[in-house]
Structures are given as structure tokens and as C-alpha cells.
Write an enzyme that holds these catalytic residues in place. Structure first.
Site, PDB file in Angstrom:
ATOM      1  CE  LYS A  12      26.071  54.346  -5.051  1.00 15.14           C
ATOM      2  NZ  LYS A  12      27.027  55.147  -4.392  1.00 15.14           N
ATOM      3  NE  ARG A  14      33.960  54.808  -1.576  1.00 15.59           N
ATOM      4  CZ  ARG A  14      32.727  54.563  -1.943  1.00 15.59           C
ATOM      5  NH1 ARG A  14      31.971  53.553  -1.988  1.00 15.59           N
ATOM      6  NH2 ARG A  14      31.892  55.693  -2.126  1.00 15.59           N
TER       7      ARG A  14
HETATM    8  C1  LIG Z   1      26.882  55.557  -3.298  1.00 15.44           C
HETATM    9  C2  LIG Z   1      27.335  56.613  -2.561  1.00 15.44           C
HETATM   10  C3  LIG Z   1      26.105  57.394  -1.691  1.00 15.44           C
HETATM   11  C4  LIG Z   1      25.040  57.113  -1.469  1.00 15.44           C
HETATM   12  O1  LIG Z   1      24.926  56.139  -0.656  1.00 15.44           O
HETATM   13  P1  LIG Z   1      23.661  55.298   0.013  1.00 15.44           P
HETATM   14  O2  LIG Z   1      24.028  54.471   1.305  1.00 15.44           O
HETATM   15  O3  LIG Z   1      22.848  54.800  -1.000  1.00 15.44           O
HETATM   16  O4  LIG Z   1      22.900  56.696   0.598  1.00 15.44           O
HETATM   17  C5  LIG Z   1      26.793  58.877  -1.235  1.00 15.44           C
HETATM   18  N1  LIG Z   1      27.954  59.030  -1.538  1.00 15.44           N
HETATM   19  C6  LIG Z   1      29.011  58.470  -2.253  1.00 15.44           C
HETATM   20  C7  LIG Z   1      30.456  58.871  -2.453  1.00 15.44           C
HETATM   21  C8  LIG Z   1      28.367  57.207  -2.785  1.00 15.44           C
HETATM   22  O5  LIG Z   1      29.303  56.317  -3.509  1.00 15.44           O
END
Ligand SMILES: *Cc1c(COP(=O)(O)O)cnc(C)c1O
Length: 356
Positions: free
Chosen positions: A36, A131
Site C-alpha cells: 500500500k 482498530r
Molecule cells: C498497513 C497494514 C499492514 C502493514 O503494516 P506495516 O507496518 O507497514 O508492516 C499490515 N496489516 C494491516 C491490516 C495493515 O493495514
């Protein structure tokens, strides 16, 4: 080369992805590479795949579609709960999605039947960060119905911490996740393929010799991209933290007083602009780089340069001497600055020295 620009070193990203997958593979943990922050840019996604990552995850179906359209065949996981308005696209482009609402899983089931596909579901459990996540007391009921829905395959359970409230993955909450996996398997006589412990914030937990229990999967973005773990922003040993740099160009350089003068009120981006502690004169330069390009608070500066202020289009810096007009300054973005630079149409992207 035009600026501002985000320079990406794919060799460093390859190294980070390879090193992390090897270390985690040795612990029985599979990695979904989270795309992302770079909007599913196909060259970066392919670098992760070449490095030994087998599945990719993104929070936005639009990014997953970009990768599919670029011919990427890897398994894709939608890591944000799907929108009811997008279930058709979710089933079309993603193999698995992370879910917390039965209403959505039912809609995915309908869409999957329509498309004649099987859609994988990982149920996210709330373990304290507040969350996304199903409350523990409700989990069995959700599992029970999910198992009955046509064209839906329950792949596993997972959790996400450290994103909203800063709750750290630790032995206690990870053991709770393992216990839930065991309980579901025992109650329903099924086997869960995936027990997804979290994101890059799990790095310390996973590498500090903790008992990993049933956790066999992590979703990693920041650890791969920036070589750091997000809870204390510590570098992870042996990884590059400079695979991305943001370059801005100097458009004004003057000796100016350190202190602003006139009546003070709010500034464009701050209710209380910080008052400089310096006296006398300083070498002040302005870069054509601002809030529309990045998160100025998330830029690590090169030695000898201090960021003094930022507005939409200007970054005010102080240096030992005035920087030449047209010269460039290179910053290391943190996650927030990286995401903003990636999404800004004003920032060109350069991969291994080539416009991308
Ligand atoms: C963004 C996200 C991740 C990845 O997070 P990082 O801190 O970049 O490794 C993993 N799981 C979910 C649900 C996320 O929203």
C-alpha cells in the site's frame, strides 16, 4: 532530472525482502508483502516477489487491480475490510480478504458465487488496539456462519496491533491469538491455514526469541521498505533504511534573521508556529517541496541541515552556509512522508535511476 522526486533503490528493497523472508521462514512464518505504501507499483511488487515473497497484500482494491493489470499472478490479500460497494472487485482481483463483519462476508459469498470463484477469508480479532477486529466473545458465532457460506473458504484468523492505539504485540496478546486458533480448530474440527500475527510492529516480538505459538504469518510493509520496526522506529539489523530518498531543489537562499518579526498568530499549517531559539542571522534556504508533496515532519535530514518550517509548497531549511540555487537536498522519508510522496502527483518516481 525533475524534482521533487522519490528515488527507489530496488536492489536495497530486494535485499530487505530476501533477508526478512529468510529469517522468518526459518521460524515457520510466511510473509505477505504489503504494497500500500507504494500504491502497488508493479516494479516494486515484482522486486518483492523475486526476493521470495509469495503473496502480496494491499488495503485498497484499486492497487491490487494495478498489479493484476500489470500481469502479476501472485496471490493477493486485501488487508482492509472490503467495502460493501466493492465486493465484486474484491472477488475479482483478490484471493483472500481480511474481514470482521458477517454482512460483508455474506456479500462476498454472493459475489463469489456470481463469479464462480472461491474467496478466502481471514477473520480479524480485536486484541486491544481498537482498530478492526471481532470481539473474542463473538468469534465462534462468526466462524460458524462463515463456514456455512457458499464459495467462501475460512483461511484463518489474524490480528492487527500498533496502528491506532499503539498497543504492542507481546507474549500475552500473541498467546491469546494462538489460543483462539486452537479453540476454533477444536470446536469446529477444522484446520486453520493462516494465523496472522500482525504487521511490522511484530518484528521485536518475532526476533527476540519469543514463543511463537500458532502464529505462522505476518503482513509486512514498513520493515521491508524502510528496514525498521515501527513501535520505536529502530533499524532492523542487517537491513537498509535508505532504499527510498526524497530529493528537493533549492529555490531561494539568503542570510536572514533567525527571529521573525511583527505580530504573531497561527501559520498556514500550525496553530502555534515554533519560535526559533537562535539569535542573529542564519543561512536560510527554501526548497520547492511542501505538504502537497510529502509529510515534512517525516523527513530525516542530511548532516548539517535542519528543517525550520513548511507550508504547502515550501520547505524552509537552515544550513551551515547558503545552498546554491538549483542544488538538491536528499532526505530519508519515514513511513508517513513516503506514503505522501508516493501519492503526490507532483513527485516523480525514479526506480534504479530510471523514471517509473
Ligand atoms: C498497513 C497494514 C499492514 C502493514 O503494516 P506495516 O507496518 O507497514 O508492516 C499490515 N496489516 C494491516 C491490516 C495493515 O493495514
Amino acid at each position: 532530472m525533475s524534482s521533487p522526486r522519490l528515488e527507489v533503490d530496488l536492489n536495497k528493497l530486494y535485499h530487505n525482502a530476501r533477508t526478512l523472508t529468510e529469517r522468518l521462514d526459518a521460524k515457520g512464518i510466511a510473509v505477505t508483502g504489503v504494497t500500500k505504501a507504494f500504491l502497488g507499483h508493479p516494479d516494486i511488487a515484482n522486486t518483492l516477489l523475486k526476493a521470495g515473497i509469495h503473496t502480496l497484500g494491499d488495503s485498497r482494491i484499486e492497487n491490487i487491480k494495478v498489479m493484476r493489470d500489470a500481469g502479476i499472478k501472485a496471490k493477493m490479500m486485501l488487508i482492509r475490510s472490503p467495502m460493501l460497494s466493492q465486493v465484486k472487485e474484491v472477488v475479482a482481483y483478490a484471493d483472500i480478504s481480511l474481514n470482521t463483519e458477517l454482512e460483508l462476508i455474506r456479500a462476498l459469498s454472493h459475489a463469489a458465487q456470481h463469479a464462480d470463484k472461491i474467496h478466502g477469508v481471514v477473520l480479524m480479532v480485536e486484541l486491544g488496539d481498537l482498530r478492526e477486529g471481532i470481539m473474542k466473545a463473538d468469534l465462534h458465532a462468526v466462524v460458524r456462519e462463515t463456514l456455512c457460506l457458499p464459495n467462501i473458504q475460512l483461511k484463518g484468523i489474524g490480528t492487527n496491533l500498533a496502528c491506532r492505539s499503539g498497543i504492542i504485540p507481546d507474549t500475552r496478546n500473541m498467546a491469546q491469538l494462538s489460543a483462539l486458533a486452537d479453540a476454533i480448530e477444536a470446536s469446529f474440527s477444522i484446520k486453520l491455514d493462516i494465523v496472522s500475527g500482525g504487521n511490522s510492529a511484530n518484528a521485536n516480538w518475532v526476533f527476540n526469541g519469543s514463543e511463537l505459538g500458532r502464529v505462522n504469518h505476518l503482513r509486512l510493509g514498513e520493515a521491508i521498505l524502510l528496514g525498521c520496526e515501527p513501535t520505536e522506529r529502530q533499524a532492523i539489523e542487517g537491513l537498509y533504511s535508505d532504499a527510498f530518498s526524497l530529493v528537493g531543489e533549492v529555490i531561494e537562499s539568503k542570510i536572514k534573521p533567525a527571529q521573525a518579526w511583527g505580530e504573531r498568530a497561527q501559520s498556514a499549517f500550525s496553530e502555534a508556529p515554533p519560535i526559533s531559539l537562535s539569535q542573529g542571522s542564519v543561512s536560510q534556504s527554501i526548497l520547492a517541496l511542501g505538504h502537497q508533496d510529502t509529510d515534512p515532519d517525516g523527513l530525516n535530514t542530511p548532516p548539517g541541515i535542519v528543517i525550520r518550517g513548511a507550508s504547502s509548497d515550501h520547505l524552509v531549511i537552515e544550513a551551515k552556509q547558503c545552498l546554491p540555487i538549483g542544488s538538491e537536498v536528499r532526505f530519508q522519508p519515514n513511513y508517513s512522508a513516503l506514503v505522501r510522496a508516493m501519492t503526490s502527483p507532483f513527485v516523480s518516481k525514479v526506480l534504479n535511476g530510471k523514471a517509473g
